[in-house]
Design a protein around this motif. Structure first.
Motif, PDB file in Angstrom:
ATOM      1  N   ALA A   1      61.818 -39.520   7.532  1.00  0.00           N
ATOM      2  CA  ALA A   1      62.643 -40.225   8.516  1.00  0.00           C
ATOM      3  C   ALA A   1      62.519 -39.580   9.897  1.00  0.00           C
ATOM      4  CB  ALA A   1      64.104 -40.235   8.069  1.00  0.00           C
ATOM      5  N   THR A   2      62.421 -38.245   9.928  1.00  0.00           N
ATOM      6  CA  THR A   2      62.287 -37.558  11.212  1.00  0.00           C
ATOM      7  C   THR A   2      60.972 -37.912  11.893  1.00  0.00           C
ATOM      8  OG1 THR A   2      63.666 -35.700  10.485  1.00  0.00           O
ATOM      9  CG2 THR A   2      62.172 -35.305  12.336  1.00  0.00           C
ATOM     10  N   ILE A   3      59.882 -37.943  11.127  1.00  0.00           N
ATOM     11  CA  ILE A   3      58.577 -38.282  11.693  1.00  0.00           C
ATOM     12  C   ILE A   3      58.573 -39.711  12.238  1.00  0.00           C
ATOM     13  CG2 ILE A   3      56.149 -38.694  11.131  1.00  0.00           C
ATOM     14  CD1 ILE A   3      56.368 -36.359   9.145  1.00  0.00           C
ATOM     15  N   VAL A   4      59.118 -40.656  11.446  1.00  0.00           N
ATOM     16  CA  VAL A   4      59.162 -42.054  11.884  1.00  0.00           C
ATOM     17  C   VAL A   4      60.032 -42.183  13.134  1.00  0.00           C
ATOM     18  CG1 VAL A   4      59.921 -44.384  11.274  1.00  0.00           C
ATOM     19  CG2 VAL A   4      58.731 -42.975   9.578  1.00  0.00           C
ATOM     20  N   ALA A   5      61.183 -41.506  13.141  1.00  0.00           N
ATOM     21  CA  ALA A   5      62.083 -41.573  14.293  1.00  0.00           C
ATOM     22  C   ALA A   5      61.418 -40.981  15.538  1.00  0.00           C
ATOM     23  CB  ALA A   5      63.384 -40.842  13.989  1.00  0.00           C
ATOM     24  N   GLU A   6      60.662 -39.893  15.365  1.00  0.00           N
ATOM     25  CA  GLU A   6      59.984 -39.297  16.515  1.00  0.00           C
ATOM     26  C   GLU A   6      58.940 -40.248  17.097  1.00  0.00           C
ATOM     27  OE1 GLU A   6      58.390 -35.453  15.560  1.00  0.00           O
ATOM     28  OE2 GLU A   6      60.190 -34.442  16.297  1.00  0.00           O
ATOM     29  N   LEU A   7      58.235 -40.972  16.238  1.00  0.00           N
ATOM     30  CA  LEU A   7      57.247 -41.935  16.714  1.00  0.00           C
ATOM     31  C   LEU A   7      57.917 -43.047  17.522  1.00  0.00           C
ATOM     32  CD1 LEU A   7      54.950 -42.252  13.567  1.00  0.00           C
ATOM     33  CD2 LEU A   7      54.381 -41.164  15.735  1.00  0.00           C
ATOM     34  N   VAL A   8      58.995 -43.602  16.985  1.00  0.00           N
ATOM     35  CA  VAL A   8      59.682 -44.705  17.651  1.00  0.00           C
ATOM     36  C   VAL A   8      60.334 -44.226  18.950  1.00  0.00           C
ATOM     37  CG1 VAL A   8      61.544 -46.391  17.469  1.00  0.00           C
ATOM     38  CG2 VAL A   8      60.065 -45.951  15.500  1.00  0.00           C
ATOM     39  N   LEU A   9      61.081 -43.124  18.864  1.00  0.00           N
ATOM     40  CA  LEU A   9      61.741 -42.599  20.055  1.00  0.00           C
ATOM     41  C   LEU A   9      60.730 -42.116  21.088  1.00  0.00           C
ATOM     42  CD1 LEU A   9      64.665 -40.588  18.402  1.00  0.00           C
ATOM     43  CD2 LEU A   9      64.806 -42.802  19.560  1.00  0.00           C
ATOM     44  N   GLY A  10      59.583 -41.601  20.608  1.00  0.00           N
ATOM     45  CA  GLY A  10      58.543 -41.147  21.523  1.00  0.00           C
ATOM     46  C   GLY A  10      57.990 -42.284  22.363  1.00  0.00           C
ATOM     47  N   ILE A  11      57.829 -43.458  21.746  1.00  0.00           N
ATOM     48  CA  ILE A  11      57.349 -44.625  22.488  1.00  0.00           C
ATOM     49  C   ILE A  11      58.380 -45.045  23.533  1.00  0.00           C
ATOM     50  CG2 ILE A  11      56.755 -47.069  22.303  1.00  0.00           C
ATOM     51  CD1 ILE A  11      55.566 -46.442  19.548  1.00  0.00           C
ATOM     52  N   LEU A  12      59.654 -45.092  23.125  1.00  0.00           N
ATOM     53  CA  LEU A  12      60.712 -45.452  24.068  1.00  0.00           C
ATOM     54  C   LEU A  12      60.810 -44.435  25.207  1.00  0.00           C
ATOM     55  CD1 LEU A  12      63.509 -46.558  21.557  1.00  0.00           C
ATOM     56  CD2 LEU A  12      61.991 -48.029  22.907  1.00  0.00           C
ATOM     57  N   ALA A  13      60.650 -43.153  24.871  1.00  0.00           N
ATOM     58  CA  ALA A  13      60.705 -42.114  25.898  1.00  0.00           C
ATOM     59  C   ALA A  13      59.537 -42.230  26.865  1.00  0.00           C
ATOM     60  CB  ALA A  13      60.716 -40.738  25.240  1.00  0.00           C
ATOM     61  N   SER A  14      58.376 -42.627  26.347  1.00  0.00           N
ATOM     62  CA  SER A  14      57.207 -42.789  27.204  1.00  0.00           C
ATOM     63  C   SER A  14      57.439 -43.862  28.253  1.00  0.00           C
ATOM     64  CB  SER A  14      55.977 -43.140  26.373  1.00  0.00           C
ATOM     65  OG  SER A  14      55.636 -42.066  25.505  1.00  0.00           O
ATOM     66  N   VAL A  15      58.206 -44.882  27.903  1.00  0.00           N
ATOM     67  CA  VAL A  15      58.537 -45.935  28.868  1.00  0.00           C
ATOM     68  C   VAL A  15      59.298 -45.338  30.049  1.00  0.00           C
ATOM     69  CG1 VAL A  15      59.876 -48.046  29.228  1.00  0.00           C
ATOM     70  CG2 VAL A  15      58.532 -47.767  27.132  1.00  0.00           C
ATOM     71  N   ILE A  16      60.224 -44.420  29.757  1.00  0.00           N
ATOM     72  CA  ILE A  16      60.996 -43.769  30.817  1.00  0.00           C
ATOM     73  C   ILE A  16      60.093 -42.906  31.694  1.00  0.00           C
ATOM     74  CG2 ILE A  16      62.858 -42.129  31.285  1.00  0.00           C
ATOM     75  CD1 ILE A  16      64.148 -43.024  28.661  1.00  0.00           C
ATOM     76  N   VAL A  17      59.238 -42.108  31.057  1.00  0.00           N
ATOM     77  CA  VAL A  17      58.349 -41.221  31.802  1.00  0.00           C
ATOM     78  C   VAL A  17      57.382 -42.023  32.679  1.00  0.00           C
ATOM     79  CG1 VAL A  17      56.552 -39.466  31.610  1.00  0.00           C
ATOM     80  CG2 VAL A  17      58.520 -39.400  30.078  1.00  0.00           C
ATOM     81  N   MET A  18      56.846 -43.108  32.123  1.00  0.00           N
ATOM     82  CA  MET A  18      55.906 -43.919  32.898  1.00  0.00           C
ATOM     83  C   MET A  18      56.595 -44.651  34.046  1.00  0.00           C
ATOM     84  SD  MET A  18      52.983 -43.241  31.711  1.00  0.00           S
ATOM     85  CE  MET A  18      53.665 -41.595  31.454  1.00  0.00           C
ATOM     86  N   TRP A  19      57.858 -45.042  33.851  1.00  0.00           N
ATOM     87  CA  TRP A  19      58.617 -45.634  34.959  1.00  0.00           C
ATOM     88  C   TRP A  19      58.722 -44.625  36.092  1.00  0.00           C
ATOM     89  CZ3 TRP A  19      63.076 -43.978  37.390  1.00  0.00           C
ATOM     90  CH2 TRP A  19      63.633 -44.868  38.307  1.00  0.00           C
ATOM     91  N   PHE A  20      59.022 -43.383  35.770  1.00  0.00           N
ATOM     92  CA  PHE A  20      59.099 -42.348  36.791  1.00  0.00           C
ATOM     93  C   PHE A  20      57.741 -42.140  37.451  1.00  0.00           C
ATOM     94  CE2 PHE A  20      58.538 -37.903  38.017  1.00  0.00           C
ATOM     95  CZ  PHE A  20      59.542 -37.776  38.958  1.00  0.00           C
ATOM     96  N   SER A  21      56.675 -42.166  36.654  1.00  0.00           N
ATOM     97  CA  SER A  21      55.331 -41.994  37.199  1.00  0.00           C
ATOM     98  C   SER A  21      55.007 -43.088  38.216  1.00  0.00           C
ATOM     99  CB  SER A  21      54.299 -42.010  36.068  1.00  0.00           C
ATOM    100  OG  SER A  21      52.983 -41.920  36.579  1.00  0.00           O
ATOM    101  N   ARG A  22      55.412 -44.322  37.920  1.00  0.00           N
ATOM    102  CA  ARG A  22      55.139 -45.419  38.864  1.00  0.00           C
ATOM    103  C   ARG A  22      55.920 -45.238  40.156  1.00  0.00           C
ATOM    104  NH1 ARG A  22      55.402 -48.246  33.921  1.00  0.00           N
ATOM    105  NH2 ARG A  22      57.507 -49.013  34.314  1.00  0.00           N
ATOM    106  N   ARG A  23      57.143 -44.706  40.066  1.00  0.00           N
ATOM    107  CA  ARG A  23      57.914 -44.443  41.288  1.00  0.00           C
ATOM    108  C   ARG A  23      57.200 -43.411  42.159  1.00  0.00           C
ATOM    109  NH1 ARG A  23      60.120 -48.456  42.549  1.00  0.00           N
ATOM    110  NH2 ARG A  23      58.625 -49.249  41.047  1.00  0.00           N
TER     111      ARG A  23
END
Length: 295
Positions: A200-222
């Motif tokens: 469950a931890t591995i699956v959650a890290e994959l899903v949350l990692g994708i969502l977190a990447s959206v935040i990081v990439m939004w900052f990168s575009r700014r």
């Protein structure tokens, strides 16, 4: 293969450093005394150590990794008048931006691109592709260099590493809380951490990692808009717009920058739909329009 080996070596070093740090401070686990409930304080510290260790270590070796992965050749003694012009232009732009002159290099790639990296603004690297030098006018090349100097002067590499560290921390933190919930509540395991926890931890890290990447990439575009503004101040708004328009005319050329350097390039490629949420750069049309509004 070299990139895979470098990746594995980096992660091994991070694990060793984090493990030693945790042992020195007595954080050898994050289970409470009863072996069932999570100790959230220790868990958060555990995740912060690993989360920031990865991003900061990557920042400190960013110049070395960039040189290795792109084949960048640093100009120490200019051999041609083009290399002499490149060094003089970067020196001039750096002086105007109020930073120490970075290392300057050229990497062998047909596509028009450039990047800046380094662990602080007075110890950076700015590199341009051979294709950009061959096809862009001097004013356009200067604008691209000014954009990259803008990244350095704005401290974007450090800021992005810190943002990534925070994101890493909370991805690991919430993934382990989810794993513990699945293991204890759904599978009724009361004998420590079972196999359900790890899965469950591995699956959650994959899903949350994708969502977190959206935040990081939004900052990168700014950051790109800010670097464009810096480029316009240093090289002129018309020159910066001209360079972006030239990049737009070459969008059919595949971008071959390593993934780890896309966020620091002048051109991050083009994606559509949901994939657009993971773009490191805004569409060139938006960047050009922002500069036109700026005047």
């Amino acid at each position: 293969m070299m990139r895979i080996l470098l990746f594995l070596a980096t992660n091994l070093a991070v694990v060793l450093i984090a493990s030693i740090t945790l042992s020195l401070f007595g954080f050898n686990g994050f289970m409470a005394a009863n072996g069932v409930d999570l100790n959230l304080n220790q868990l958060l510290i555990f995740c912060a150590v690993f989360g920031f260790a990865g991003s900061l270590f990557s920042l400190f070796i960013s110049k070395w990794m960039a040189k290795m992965s792109t084949g960048t050749q640093i100009i120490t003694q200019p051999r041609t008048r083009h290399e002499q012009w490149l060094l003089q232009t970067v020196e001039e732009l750096s002086r105007e931006a109020g930073i120490k002159m970075p290392e300057v290099g050229i990497f062998p790639a047909y596509e028009a691109n450039a990047f800046a990296t380094g662990w602080n603004k007075n110890d950076a690297l700015v590199a341009v592709s051979q294709g950009l030098l061959e096809r862009f006018s001097p004013d356009e090349v200067k604008a691209v260099l000014a954009h990259e100097i803008g990244h350095v002067a704005n401290g974007d590499m450090v800021t992005l590493a810190l943002v990534q560290g925070v994101v890493n921390t909370f991805v690991m933190f919430f993934a382990r809380i989810i794993g513990n919930f699945v293991d204890k509540v759904i599978f009724k395991n009361e004998q420590g951490q079972g196999i359900a926890y790890y899965i469950a931890t591995i699956v959650a890290e994959l899903v949350l990692g994708i969502l977190a990447s959206v935040i990081v990439m939004w900052f990168s575009r700014r950051r790109e808009f800010r670097a464009d503004e810096a480029g316009a101040r240093l090289a002129g708004t018309n020159a910066m717009i001209g360079a972006l328009q030239r990049l737009r005319s070459e969008q059919g050329v595949p971008v071959q920058m390593p993934d780890s350097l896309n966020a620091f390039g002048i051109n991050g490629g083009l994606k559509h739909g949901l994939a657009g949420l993971l773009m490191t750069h805004p569409p060139l049309e938006d960047r050009i329009e922002a500069l036109r509004r700026r005047g």
